[in-house]
Design a protein around this motif. Structure first.
Motif, PDB file in Angstrom:
ATOM      1  N   ALA A   9       0.839  -1.198   0.000  1.00  0.00           N
ATOM      2  CA  ALA A   9       0.000   0.000   0.000  1.00  0.00           C
ATOM      3  C   ALA A   9       0.875   1.250   0.000  1.00  0.00           C
ATOM      4  CB  ALA A   9      -0.940  -0.002   1.203  1.00  0.00           C
ATOM      5  N   VAL A  14      -2.193   0.082  -4.489  1.00  0.00           N
ATOM      6  CA  VAL A  14      -3.540  -0.264  -4.034  1.00  0.00           C
ATOM      7  C   VAL A  14      -4.462  -0.599  -5.204  1.00  0.00           C
ATOM      8  CG1 VAL A  14      -5.577   0.604  -2.838  1.00  0.00           C
ATOM      9  CG2 VAL A  14      -3.307   1.047  -1.905  1.00  0.00           C
ATOM     10  N   ASP A  35      -7.153   0.017   0.436  1.00  0.00           N
ATOM     11  CA  ASP A  35      -6.065   0.560   1.251  1.00  0.00           C
ATOM     12  C   ASP A  35      -6.288   0.255   2.737  1.00  0.00           C
ATOM     13  OD1 ASP A  35      -3.591   2.309   1.262  1.00  0.00           O
ATOM     14  OD2 ASP A  35      -4.871   3.428   2.666  1.00  0.00           O
TER      15      ASP A  35
END
Length: 175
Positions: A9, A14, A35
């Motif tokens: 992330a 993402v 996320d």
């Protein structure tokens, strides 16, 4: 794990992970939901279908990361002259990068319509494997705490049997 979902992330992957890892017939989760799930944060107040899809994608991502770890450990166990004790702890930053590259490749391995020569996912994967092969062969150092012996800069060391001919043993032949 050499690379965690949170590190993915942080690497701004993402959207890519949501698209590549979400199982078929599930809605691709929104970036914000993906996320939150990758970071292991609270999903209260999020759409249930989105959260379910993101959690299913997380399972796929974790499997790819585990497979990447296994591949890396396989190379490190074969290292010459001495294998690394695996798993590595602490994890050198370069190993985290290789795990990310390999996991991305494993997540994208079934895609089509891309040119292998120009595909950054394939390029990164091949580079990770090339560097792991160098590590395996003892030609690439993982960092300051690497047990690979430093290259010698001094006089060479010799070992062998005692000399047979010395100045004392040759005196009988005259000088």
């Amino acid at each position: 794990m050499y690379c965690t979902p949170t590190q993915l992330a942080d690497a701004k992957l993402v959207r890519e992970l949501a698209q590549a890892a979400t199982p078929e017939r599930m809605v691709i989760p929104a970036d914000a939901v993906m996320d939150i799930v990758l970071r292991g944060q609270d999903t209260t107040g999020q759409d249930a279908d989105q959260v379910a899809a993101a959690q299913a994608a997380l399972v796929v991502v974790q499997k790819a990361l585990a497979n990447a770890d296994g591949l890396i450990d396989g190379y490190l166990r074969l290292r010459k002259p001495r294998p690394y004790p695996v798993p590595l702890n602490p994890v050198p930053e370069i190993v985290e990068v290789w795990a990310r590259w390999i996991a991305r490749y494993l997540l994208h391995k079934d895609r089509y319509g891309t040119e292998e020569k120009t595909d950054p996912v394939v390029r990164d994967y091949r580079e990770a494997i090339r560097l792991l092969e160098l590590v395996r062969d003892g030609k690439f150092n993982l960092g300051l705490d690497d047990p690979l012996p430093p290259s010698s800069a001094g006089m060479p060391a010799f070992c062998g049997p005692q000399r047979v001919f010395t100045t004392d043993t040759l005196k009988v032949f005259g000088t």
